[in-house]
Scaffold this active site. Structure first.
Site, short mmCIF file in Angstrom:
data_model
loop_
_atom_site.label_atom_id
_atom_site.label_comp_id
_atom_site.label_asym_id
_atom_site.label_seq_id
_atom_site.Cartn_x
_atom_site.Cartn_y
_atom_site.Cartn_z
N ASP A 93 15.42 -11.25 25.89
CA ASP A 93 16.31 -11.29 27.05
C ASP A 93 15.52 -10.80 28.25
OD1 ASP A 93 18.70 -11.21 28.73
OD2 ASP A 93 18.58 -9.03 28.46
N ASP A 115 15.50 -9.34 31.59
CA ASP A 115 16.43 -8.68 32.52
C ASP A 115 15.85 -8.59 33.92
OD1 ASP A 115 14.73 -6.49 32.69
OD2 ASP A 115 15.79 -5.35 31.15
N HIS A 156 1.56 11.12 -2.19
CA HIS A 156 0.33 10.93 -1.40
C HIS A 156 -0.40 12.26 -1.38
CE1 HIS A 156 -1.55 8.85 2.35
NE2 HIS A 156 -2.24 8.62 1.26
N ASP A 179 19.88 -13.45 29.41
CA ASP A 179 18.99 -14.45 30.00
C ASP A 179 17.85 -14.68 29.01
OD1 ASP A 179 20.58 -14.20 32.31
OD2 ASP A 179 19.32 -12.57 33.06
N ASP A 231 23.20 -6.92 28.30
CA ASP A 231 23.59 -6.62 29.68
C ASP A 231 25.05 -6.19 29.68
OD1 ASP A 231 24.49 -7.04 32.51
OD2 ASP A 231 22.42 -7.70 32.73
N HIS A 260 0.85 -1.19 0.00
CA HIS A 260 0.00 0.00 0.00
C HIS A 260 0.89 1.24 0.00
CE1 HIS A 260 -2.22 3.21 2.31
NE2 HIS A 260 -3.12 2.93 1.39
N ASP A 262 14.03 -7.56 26.53
CA ASP A 262 14.73 -6.98 25.39
C ASP A 262 14.62 -7.90 24.19
OD1 ASP A 262 15.50 -4.79 26.87
OD2 ASP A 262 17.36 -5.72 27.54
#
Length: 582
Positions: A526, A528, A163, A475, A469, A118, A534
């Site tokens: 992740d 935290d 546009h 993690d 980190d 579009h 994250d």
């Protein structure tokens, strides 16, 4: 008295990357399909057939896998050891989707979902972003097959794409056409449709006809009488088709010197695609930009404009006529099936129509084309739920490709099907002539999808070591679920602490109604200490296209660009619900 003193000790943590061990399932499979610690080509073929579901695997497939590993020091001459086998499973030859076109491509165009853009020329929002050829090139390189261009008069009797009624800049039509010609078939050989939103006078339409004919040459499909219903993606390979509303006589009376007052197409009158009311106050500002925009690419004109050549009229170039017949939706859906046309509805118009005419829309789209476009209030170039259009058979669910978000990821996932060629065959229940399919009723036929997430790797190559980190490895957790017609469910793994090479070994099961209209959502985050997640990669995969067995799943960034290295090792098992209950 001696003053006390403090000793500060700084610990610098080094991020060592251990070698990821193969999961127990992989070790067992290798043991089952190898002899004396070596997997031969014949052994590999048995594994591909019985475990990976590749019943048509041939010797050259095994040969290609062997060749892809020969650069590794771990590769023995006689065959694959466990480590080489594991590297194959994590490699690019073992993705969850087939890289080849495998669906029947000889059916009429109306039988396919088409990857549709579009306002394909916009680089950002709908109100003030730049217009250019780069978004068009990017869309085509990503497999988009339907490009939308808004045509407006410009100074010096020229035509630009912009546009209308906003502060967006303009780009010359000729540049857009040349970009389409250059990139149309780099990724897919299947046809490209250009939808014109036409605000031109008759003399400028003739000029556009000349531009289109001269630029595309033999690429351009020249329509013949009553032929559209027979045309297929296969028969239209490497062809470009024009779709727009056929010109009317009143256009000839319009003043080409007042482009902002050009009458709107019937498609705009039927919806709020251009957000007319919010733009009235912008006309004077856009006019100021307009004069400046005309200086862009000054001097670039159509080559050989004065050459003698036979140019068909604008109307004669329209392969797929569009518009809305007089009257209400009931009349629109009664278009003569012998004369295939394109109907356009805004997302709001479609939602309203489905409440009363759901079955009629499905019937209409068996032979005619339906395009759905975003409502005009989506100034940020966001998108809407594509499944509303798809479950009613809409072939052209038009999306803003320049942003990101879950809806765009669903769109990207759906069109990873069929080798990523930009055309996906519609489910049989949307095509059968005698099938009274009701899109409002959940499907009673469904499948059971089992997903096992083993492990992941590659983030340390795609991200800075301090990205997630500052002082420790990430993690990671994985969110996995299904999104589709009458289906939405998400689960998540446990968090693996402090590891660039996480191992989960967790399995999930989902009931999937209408798998042809469902995608598998995978997202890595992740986790935290503050509870936020994250972003660490995502992908959406068409469920009906999933290759079973153990697969390497490449991950993508927020916009859908694939990471070079980050991926997951997963196992997929898709079966009929009745088969699972027996």
């Amino acid at each position: 008295m001696e003053q006390p003193f403090t000793v500060c000790i700084f610990c610098i943590r080094t991020f060592m990357h251990r070698v990821l061990e193969p999961p127990d399932d992989v070790k067992k499979l290798f043991q089952d399909y190898s002899q004396n610690g070596t997997m031969s080509k014949d052994d590999l073929l048995k594994f591909l057939s019985k475990v990976q579901g590749q019943n048509n695997a041939k010797e050259e497939d095994a040969e290609a896998i062997f060749n892809s590993l020969k650069h590794l020091n771990i590769f023995p001459r006689k065959g694959l050891n466990l480590e080489a086998f594991y590297r194959y499973l994590l490699g690019d030859l073992n993705t969850p989707l087939s890289p080849c076109v495998h669906q029947d491509m000889t059916a009429p165009l109306a039988h396919y979902f088409m990857y549709t853009g579009h306002n394909s020329y916009l680089s950002g929002n709908q109100l003030s972003s730049k217009s250019g050829v780069r978004p068009i090139k990017k869309a085509l390189q990503n497999g988009v097959r339907v490009i939308e261009l808004d045509l407006w008069p410009a100074r010096n009797n020229d035509v630009v794409v912009r546009h209308g009624g906003t502060l967006t800049t303009s780009v010359k039509l000729l540049r857009c056409l040349r970009a389409i010609k250059e990139f149309a078939f780099q990724v897919s050989e299947y046809p490209v449709v250009i939808t014109f939103e036409d605000h031109l006078t008759a003399n400028l339409q003739d000029k556009v006809a000349k531009m289109v004919t001269k630029t595309f040459g033999d690429m351009l499909y020249r329509p013949e009488t009553d032929e559209l219903e027979k045309l297929s993606p296969e028969s239209l390979k490497k062809k470009i088709l024009i779709s727009t509303k056929p010109p009317r006589e009143y256009l000839e009376t319009q003043d080409s010197n007042t482009p902002h007052e050009s009458k709107k197409s019937s498609e705009e009158q039927g919806g709020d695609e251009k957000l007319h009311s919010s733009r009235i106050n912008l006309f004077s500002c856009s006019s100021m930009c307009f004069a400046k925009q005309d200086q862009i690419d000054e001097g670039e004109q159509l080559q050989g404009e004065d050459e003698e050549m036979t140019i068909p009229k604008y109307r004669d170039l329209i392969a797929i006529p569009s518009g809305k017949p007089e009257g209400g939706l009931e009349e629109w859906l009664r278009i003569d099936e012998k004369e295939v046309k394109r109907l356009s509805l805004s997302e709001q118009e479609l939602e309203k129509a489905t409440r009363t005419y759901g079955k009629d829309i499905v019937s209409f789209t068996k032979n005619n084309l339906l395009r759905v476009y975003p409502k005009g209030t989506r100034l940020d170039s966001s998108n809407y739920d594509p499944f509303v259009g798809w479950k009613h058979g809409a072939q052209m669910v038009a999306f803003n490709m320049q942003g990101y978000g879950n809806h765009l990821r669903i769109m990207q996932g759906m069109f990873r099907a069929n080798g990523g060629c930009g055309y996906v065959k519609k489910p049989d229940f949307l095509l059968r002539e005698n099938d009274d399919f009701d899109p409002s009723v959940p499907s009673t036929v469904y499948k059971i999808l089992k997903v096992k997430i083993y492990s992941g790797e590659g983030w340390h190559l795609d991200f800075r070591h301090t990205h997630f980190d500052q002082y420790s490895p990430p993690d990671f957790l994985v969110k996995v679920g299904i999104v589709g017609v009458h289906a939405s469910e998400t689960s998540r793994t446990q968090v693996v602490k402090n590891s660039w090479l996480p191992e989960w070994n967790e399995e999930f099961k989902f009931e999937v109604p209408a798998p042809e209209l469902s995608v598998l959502r995978i997202e890595v985050n992740d986790d935290d200490k503050y509870g936020s997640h994250d972003f660490a990669g995502q992908t959406y995969l068409p469920i009906s296209e999933l290759r079973t067995g153990i697969r390497a799943v490449p991950l993508h960034d927020r916009t859908g660009v694939r990471y070079k290295s980050a991926r997951l090792l997963m196992r997929f098992d898709l079966k009929d619900a009745r088969e699972c209950s027996e």
